[in-house]
Design a protein around this motif. Structure first.
Motif, short mmCIF file in Angstrom:
data_model
loop_
_atom_site.label_atom_id
_atom_site.label_comp_id
_atom_site.label_asym_id
_atom_site.label_seq_id
_atom_site.Cartn_x
_atom_site.Cartn_y
_atom_site.Cartn_z
N ALA A 19 0.82 -1.21 0.00
CA ALA A 19 0.00 0.00 0.00
C ALA A 19 0.85 1.25 0.00
CB ALA A 19 -0.92 0.01 1.22
N LEU A 20 2.06 1.18 0.54
CA LEU A 20 2.93 2.34 0.61
C LEU A 20 4.05 2.29 -0.42
CD1 LEU A 20 3.27 2.65 4.48
CD2 LEU A 20 1.79 3.97 2.96
N ALA A 21 4.04 1.30 -1.30
CA ALA A 21 5.12 1.14 -2.27
C ALA A 21 5.16 2.32 -3.24
CB ALA A 21 4.91 -0.15 -3.06
N THR A 22 6.36 2.67 -3.62
CA THR A 22 6.54 3.72 -4.61
C THR A 22 7.30 3.14 -5.79
OG1 THR A 22 8.60 4.41 -3.56
CG2 THR A 22 6.59 5.56 -2.89
N PRO A 23 7.18 3.75 -6.95
CA PRO A 23 7.87 3.19 -8.12
C PRO A 23 9.38 3.37 -8.03
CG PRO A 23 6.80 5.26 -8.69
CD PRO A 23 6.40 4.92 -7.28
N GLY A 43 13.36 9.88 -29.97
CA GLY A 43 12.74 9.45 -28.72
C GLY A 43 11.35 8.88 -28.96
N GLU A 44 10.58 9.55 -29.81
CA GLU A 44 9.23 9.07 -30.13
C GLU A 44 9.29 7.71 -30.82
OE1 GLU A 44 5.17 10.76 -32.21
OE2 GLU A 44 7.10 11.46 -32.98
N SER A 45 10.18 7.55 -31.78
CA SER A 45 10.32 6.27 -32.48
C SER A 45 10.72 5.15 -31.53
CB SER A 45 11.38 6.38 -33.59
OG SER A 45 10.95 7.27 -34.58
N LEU A 46 11.66 5.45 -30.64
CA LEU A 46 12.09 4.45 -29.66
C LEU A 46 10.95 4.01 -28.76
CD1 LEU A 46 15.56 5.76 -28.52
CD2 LEU A 46 15.07 3.49 -29.44
N MET A 47 10.23 4.99 -28.24
CA MET A 47 9.14 4.66 -27.33
C MET A 47 8.06 3.86 -28.03
SD MET A 47 8.73 7.84 -24.78
CE MET A 47 10.12 8.47 -23.86
N SER A 48 7.78 4.20 -29.28
CA SER A 48 6.79 3.44 -30.05
C SER A 48 7.26 2.02 -30.32
CB SER A 48 6.49 4.15 -31.38
OG SER A 48 5.88 5.39 -31.14
N SER A 49 8.53 1.87 -30.68
CA SER A 49 9.05 0.53 -30.99
C SER A 49 9.20 -0.34 -29.74
CB SER A 49 10.38 0.62 -31.72
OG SER A 49 11.40 1.09 -30.87
N LEU A 50 9.44 0.29 -28.59
CA LEU A 50 9.58 -0.46 -27.34
C LEU A 50 8.24 -0.73 -26.69
CD1 LEU A 50 12.64 1.49 -25.88
CD2 LEU A 50 12.64 -0.86 -26.76
N THR A 51 7.17 -0.33 -27.35
CA THR A 51 5.79 -0.49 -26.85
C THR A 51 5.68 -0.05 -25.40
OG1 THR A 51 6.09 -2.83 -26.30
CG2 THR A 51 5.21 -2.33 -28.48
N THR A 52 6.08 1.18 -25.15
CA THR A 52 6.07 1.70 -23.79
C THR A 52 4.73 2.30 -23.39
OG1 THR A 52 6.95 3.81 -24.60
CG2 THR A 52 8.54 2.18 -23.79
N GLY A 53 3.71 2.16 -24.21
CA GLY A 53 2.39 2.67 -23.86
C GLY A 53 2.00 3.88 -24.68
N THR A 66 2.17 3.77 -19.09
CA THR A 66 1.17 2.71 -18.93
C THR A 66 0.75 2.76 -17.46
OG1 THR A 66 2.74 1.00 -18.24
CG2 THR A 66 2.38 1.24 -20.61
N ASP A 67 -0.03 1.80 -17.03
CA ASP A 67 -0.43 1.79 -15.63
C ASP A 67 0.73 1.42 -14.70
OD1 ASP A 67 -0.44 -0.80 -16.67
OD2 ASP A 67 -1.99 -1.49 -15.31
N LYS A 68 1.83 0.89 -15.23
CA LYS A 68 2.97 0.47 -14.40
C LYS A 68 4.28 1.19 -14.71
CE LYS A 68 1.19 -3.89 -13.04
NZ LYS A 68 0.87 -3.74 -11.67
N MET A 85 18.05 14.08 -21.50
CA MET A 85 17.73 13.55 -20.18
C MET A 85 16.73 12.40 -20.36
SD MET A 85 19.45 15.64 -18.26
CE MET A 85 18.84 15.28 -16.64
N VAL A 86 17.01 11.28 -19.73
CA VAL A 86 16.13 10.12 -19.82
C VAL A 86 15.68 9.77 -18.40
CG1 VAL A 86 15.92 7.72 -20.56
CG2 VAL A 86 17.41 9.29 -21.83
N LEU A 87 14.38 9.63 -18.21
CA LEU A 87 13.80 9.31 -16.92
C LEU A 87 12.82 8.16 -17.09
CD1 LEU A 87 13.00 10.06 -13.91
CD2 LEU A 87 11.24 11.48 -14.96
N VAL A 88 12.91 7.17 -16.21
CA VAL A 88 11.97 6.04 -16.22
C VAL A 88 11.51 5.79 -14.79
CG1 VAL A 88 11.68 3.57 -16.65
CG2 VAL A 88 13.02 4.96 -18.24
N GLY A 89 10.22 5.64 -14.61
CA GLY A 89 9.65 5.22 -13.34
C GLY A 89 8.85 3.96 -13.60
N SER A 90 9.03 2.95 -12.75
CA SER A 90 8.34 1.69 -12.99
C SER A 90 8.08 0.96 -11.68
CB SER A 90 9.18 0.80 -13.90
OG SER A 90 8.54 -0.45 -14.11
N ASP A 91 6.95 0.27 -11.61
CA ASP A 91 6.66 -0.61 -10.47
C ASP A 91 7.54 -1.86 -10.51
OD1 ASP A 91 4.72 1.15 -9.65
OD2 ASP A 91 3.05 -0.03 -10.42
N ASP A 92 8.08 -2.17 -11.68
CA ASP A 92 8.91 -3.36 -11.88
C ASP A 92 10.37 -2.91 -12.03
OD1 ASP A 92 10.39 -5.48 -13.03
OD2 ASP A 92 8.63 -6.25 -14.09
#
Length: 108
Positions: A19-23, A43-53, A66-68, A85-92
Motif C-alpha cells: 500500500a505504501l510502495a513507490t515506483p 525518442g518518439e520512435s524508440l518509445m513506439s518501438s519499445l511499446t512503452t504505452g 502505462t499503468d505500471k 535527459m532520460v527518466l523512467v519510473g516503474s513498479d517493476d
C-alpha cells in the motif's frame, strides 16, 4: 491532538508494504549532436518501438506511460550540443532498468 497524531502514525506504520510502495526511478543524461527536432523524433520512435504505452510529445520532450511504467526523454539545447535527459519510473525494477538502458542506447 497528540492522540490523533499518534494513532495516525501507528496506522501508517501498520499499513502493508504494498500500500505504501513507490515506483523505482531511474534517470541519466547524455550528450548528443542531434538537432532538437531529430532528438524528439528519435525518442518518439524508440518509445513506439519499445511499446512503452501511450506516447505524447511536444517541442522538446517525449513522454510515454502505462499503468505500471512512465518514461520521459527531454531534449535540451545547451550551447553547441544537445543534452538528452532520460527518466523512467516503474513498479517493476527489472523492467524499468531495462527500459532506461534501451532508451539511453537508442538515443546515442
Amino acid at each position: 491532538m497528540f492522540a490523533k497524531s499518534f494513532l495516525m502514525s501507528a496506522a501508517l506504520l501498520g499499513a502493508s508494504e504494498a500500500a505504501l510502495a513507490t515506483p523505482n526511478m531511474y534517470w541519466d543524461h547524455l550528450r548528443s549532436s542531434l538537432s532538437q527536432a531529430d532528438c524528439v523524433s528519435r525518442g518518439e520512435s524508440l518509445m513506439s518501438s519499445l511499446t512503452t504505452g501511450r506516447v505524447s510529445k511536444d517541442v522538446d520532450s517525449v513522454r510515454s506511460w502505462t499503468d505500471k511504467t512512465l518514461a520521459v526523454v527531454e531534449c535540451i539545447r545547451m550551447g553547441d550540443h544537445m543534452t538528452v535527459m532520460v527518466l523512467v519510473g516503474s513498479d517493476d525494477a527489472v523492467a524499468g532498468s531495462k527500459l532506461l538502458d534501451a532508451l539511453k542506447k537508442g538515443m546515442q
